[in-house]
Design a protein around this motif. Structure first.
Motif, PDB file in Angstrom:
ATOM      1  N   SER B  11       0.828  -1.207   0.000  1.00  0.00           N
ATOM      2  CA  SER B  11       0.000   0.000   0.000  1.00  0.00           C
ATOM      3  C   SER B  11       0.862   1.257   0.000  1.00  0.00           C
ATOM      4  O   SER B  11       1.915   1.283   0.626  1.00  0.00           O
ATOM      5  CB  SER B  11      -0.897  -0.004   1.248  1.00  0.00           C
ATOM      6  N   HIS B  12       0.370   2.295  -0.702  1.00  0.00           N
ATOM      7  CA  HIS B  12       1.038   3.598  -0.647  1.00  0.00           C
ATOM      8  C   HIS B  12       0.641   4.376   0.601  1.00  0.00           C
ATOM      9  O   HIS B  12       1.271   5.366   0.949  1.00  0.00           O
ATOM     10  CB  HIS B  12       0.627   4.463  -1.853  1.00  0.00           C
ATOM     11  N   ASN B  14      -0.893   2.781   3.722  1.00  0.00           N
ATOM     12  CA  ASN B  14      -0.950   2.082   4.993  1.00  0.00           C
ATOM     13  C   ASN B  14       0.290   1.203   5.189  1.00  0.00           C
ATOM     14  O   ASN B  14       0.438   0.184   4.527  1.00  0.00           O
ATOM     15  CB  ASN B  14      -2.229   1.237   5.005  1.00  0.00           C
ATOM     16  N   PRO B  15       1.170   1.585   6.106  1.00  0.00           N
ATOM     17  CA  PRO B  15       2.420   0.834   6.273  1.00  0.00           C
ATOM     18  C   PRO B  15       2.213  -0.582   6.805  1.00  0.00           C
ATOM     19  O   PRO B  15       3.115  -1.411   6.688  1.00  0.00           O
ATOM     20  CB  PRO B  15       3.209   1.678   7.275  1.00  0.00           C
ATOM     21  N   ASP B  16       1.040  -0.865   7.371  1.00  0.00           N
ATOM     22  CA  ASP B  16       0.817  -2.201   7.938  1.00  0.00           C
ATOM     23  C   ASP B  16       0.442  -3.234   6.888  1.00  0.00           C
ATOM     24  O   ASP B  16       0.476  -4.434   7.163  1.00  0.00           O
ATOM     25  CB  ASP B  16      -0.300  -2.157   8.987  1.00  0.00           C
ATOM     26  N   TYR B  22       6.074  -9.550   5.144  1.00  0.00           N
ATOM     27  CA  TYR B  22       7.390  -9.586   5.790  1.00  0.00           C
ATOM     28  C   TYR B  22       7.461 -10.716   6.819  1.00  0.00           C
ATOM     29  O   TYR B  22       8.476 -11.416   6.913  1.00  0.00           O
ATOM     30  CB  TYR B  22       7.685  -8.245   6.482  1.00  0.00           C
TER      31      TYR B  22
END
Lengths: 388, 299
Positions: B11-12, B14-16, B22
């Motif tokens: 996502s651009h 939402n970092p989660d 990962y």
């Protein structure tokens, strides 16, 4: 430093297996009259095996250099090896691999290579390189008891921290920690573009192996090593705007309808040094360059990134609207203030404007005053469209 | 050398969104089954477009971290990876049976084993059940419980619903839960009416989504009546219309997903040794659950 005998043995085995070893200025050849040994400074011929071992004794830097690159690092022709060679200013001739005649010396990232003795002198002090906002240090391992002589380790921190004491930094040794560090900027905002010049400082990676260094750099700046290596070899593949736009599907299918001049505005808005460390190598198409300069960033940008693609979709849709003439009441200063507001937001300057600096048109209280005066009850700017 | 690429949306904003990618990549890394493991994204970096060139391995297994076969797995990922010979027919799939196809990536000259998405693999059924165990903290959950598998559902892609129905049917055949139902956000039967579809008092609701985000953390909890406003949070279990709803959040965040990724690569010919057993062992130590595979690899 003395050379562990097993390094010399391994080197001699390599000579016997291949008839010769030539690496970074060291050359050993098995001839009919015995071994020939050569460095840029000296040469010997007609040596028997024991003489050769003795002659190599004071050349331990050359021997351990051979061991490190040919045994520990390996990966002939890989981007990983070329990058690690670049880190200590070793000759990059072998990055050409099978492709032959790339002019690696001409690349802006490449300095005059150092000889083995020069490199070892520098590596004992720690040899620094910059990769975007990263400062990389290559050094020889201090304690040779556990590690083979000539083994390199690498440290990594933000260029702003290059003079900081390690005790002031958060120290890491797992490459994966780079993912978390690079996710947010100094203000805690998400960084969707990894090459934005907003990497936070205050951390350090120490004692990384070569493989770990490359992995860490790849988490900070994905694919930059691979594309740098391709550019070095003259094999960087560039996809220009029109190709990228035409291959889009789904909601991005509209991209190839973006007006030609809007592509220029987009490049000026997004693809400049203040916004991205990549240097735009893509143009409108193969035969038609964009007027906007691609910037001086260290990493080649070989096609519009996903942020540009997403933004371009928005601009394509916005550019499909008709223009109209509006009439609104503003004083001259208020008109100028609109320009100041747009400029401050575009430059990301709003946080720097002091609370009480009412001389700046983008000051928050100036903006709130303008809104209070010129917006109607619905919260819209009071204006009349006069062309219909 | 062999490499694994986990291809996800990202996502651009939402970092989660990339967290599960990962996490599962790290689990696979720790098994040591692959010389290289790389995350790749549509909206983050490395982009699908760049990822293969960052690998030294000549054999690359690409596993899409997506729920269903459709636009991303059939068009976007193969195109962006430059798999020029790709054609959806090569998967020979009915919508849930894609396994793998071997192709060349044209820009790098590497062999790519392009796998079906994780969401349609049989091992995914186990992950859904495991999710029910995790949220109830009961390794034997089933008796007296209904299980709702929730999908997005969309008019635009019939395969989206197929994946949900496929696993629901497999869970039903296990005869473990009293009832099992497939529910959707955007088509009938709708998750809003979850309590209408179950006789059992306890209902475990498992959304078949990869990452927790807008749908799983805002839409679905509000639609089901777990909470008036997602920002206030909700109880697990929550009482709704005389039922207890055990809402699990996105199934893609379950640790056992790493196992599905490995199974996908193994089905495509990757040599993964005992990595699957290692992942299950690791997870059973963490959760105390007994993670016996219900299906053999390649089933």
């Amino acid at each position: 430093m003395t050379t562990a005998p097993n390094h010399v043995e391994a080197l001699l085995e390599a000579v016997d297996d291949g008839g010769a070893v030539a690496f970074d200025g060291l050359r050993i050849e098995r001839a009919e009259d015995g071994y020939a040994l050569e460095t840029p400074d000296e040469e010997w011929t007609g040596l028997d095996a024991d003489d050769l071992a003795d002659a190599l004794e004071p050349l331990s830097d050359y021997v351990t250099n051979w061991r490190y690159w040919q045994r520990a690092v390996g990966g002939e022709g890989t981007a990983r090896r070329a990058f690690l060679r670049w880190c200590e200013r070793a000759p990059l001739a072998d990055v050409d691999g099978d492709d032959g005649d790339a002019e690696t010396g001409a690349h802006p990232s490449v300095d005059e290579p150092l000889s083995v003795p020069e490199r070892y002198a520098a590596l004992r002090e720690g040899l620094d390189r910059e990769w975007g906002q990263l400062c990389l240090t290559a050094r020889l391992v201090d304690d040779a008891d556990d590690d083979p002589a000539g083994e390199r380790v690498y440290d990594l921190w933000h260029v702003d921290d290059a003079d900081s004491d390690l005790t002031q930094l958060e120290v890491y040794d797992d490459p994966r920690d780079a993912r978390e560090i690079s996710t947010y900027d100094e203000d805690g905002r998400y960084r969707p573009l990894k090459t934005a010049p907003t990497l936070p400082s205050g951390w350090a990676f120490t004692g990384l192996s070569g493989g770990e260094l490359v992995e860490t750099v790849e988490f900070f700046y994905p694919a930059t090593v691979a594309n740098w290596h391709r550019e070095l070899r003259g094999t960087l593949d560039v996809d220009h705007w029109s190709e990228t736009a035409e291959r889009q599907t789904g909601i991005y299918d509209v991209l190839d309808e973006m007006p030609r001049e809007a592509v220029e505005w987009m490049a000026e808005a997004c693809c400049v040094d203040s916004q991205c460390l990549r240097r735009r190598e893509w143009e409108f198409d193969e035969d038609e360059a964009l007027d906007v300069d691609g910037g001086d960033g260290p990493f080649p940008c070989r096609e519009p990134c996903s942020l540009v693609v997403a933004a371009a979709r928005k601009w394509t849709i916005l550019e499909s609207e008709d223009e109209h003439t509006y009439e609104l009441e503003l004083t001259t200063s208020e008109y100028n203030q609109l320009a100041e507001l747009i400029d401050a937001v575009a430059e990301g300057r709003t946080d720097e404007i002091r609370e009480a600096d009412v001389n700046d048109g983008a000051n928050r209280f100036r903006a709130r005053y303008l809104r209070a005066k010129r917006f109607d009850e619905e919260g819209d700017l009071e204006a009349r469209r006069v062309d219909d | 050398m062999q490499a694994l690429v986990i291809a996800a949306h990202g996502s651009h904003l939402n970092p989660d969104a990339s967290d599960p990618t990962y996490a599962h990549a790290d689990t696979v890394r720790e098994t040591g089954a692959f010389d290289e493991v790389r995350e790749a994204f549509w909206k983050e970096e490395p982009h699908f477009r760049e990822v293969i060139r960052t690998l030294e391995s000549d054999e690359v297994f690409v596993v899409p971290l997506f729920i269903s076969e459709g636009y991303f797995t059939e068009q976007v990922i193969p195109r962006e990876l430059r798999l020029e010979e790709w054609d959806p027919d090569k998967w020979d799939s009915d919508g849930t049976s894609a396994s793998q196809v071997t192709l060349e990536a044209e820009d790098v000259g590497k062999t790519i084993h392009y796998c079906g998405p994780v969401g349609t693999h049989d091992a995914m059924t186990d992950v859904i059940v495991q999710r029910a165990e995790s949220v109830t903290e009961d390794p034997n959950v089933g008796d007296g419980f209904g299980l709702a598998v929730v999908g997005h559902g969309t008019e635009r892609n019939e395969n989206s619903a197929k994946a949900i129905e496929y696993h629901t049917e497999r869970i039903r055949e296990m005869d473990r839960f009293d009832e099992a139902k497939a529910l959707f956000m955007d088509e009938e039967p709708e998750v809003d009416d979850v309590t209408d579809y179950f006789e059992t008092e306890d209902i475990v609701v498992v959304p078949l989504f990869i990452a927790d985000g807008y749908h799983t953390q805002e839409d679905i909890p509000e639609d089901m009546g777990l909470t008036e406003d997602y920002r206030l949070g909700w109880e697990v279990p929550a009482d709704v219309d005389g039922h207890r709803i055990w809402y699990a959040g996105a199934v893609g965040t379950e640790g056992l997903m790493a196992d599905v990724i490995l199974e996908r690569a193994a089905d495509a010919g990757a040599d993964i040794g005992d990595a699957v057993a290692a992942v299950r062992e690791e997870l059973s130590l963490e959760t105390g659950a007994d993670l016996e595979p219900s299906a053999e690899p390649g089933d």
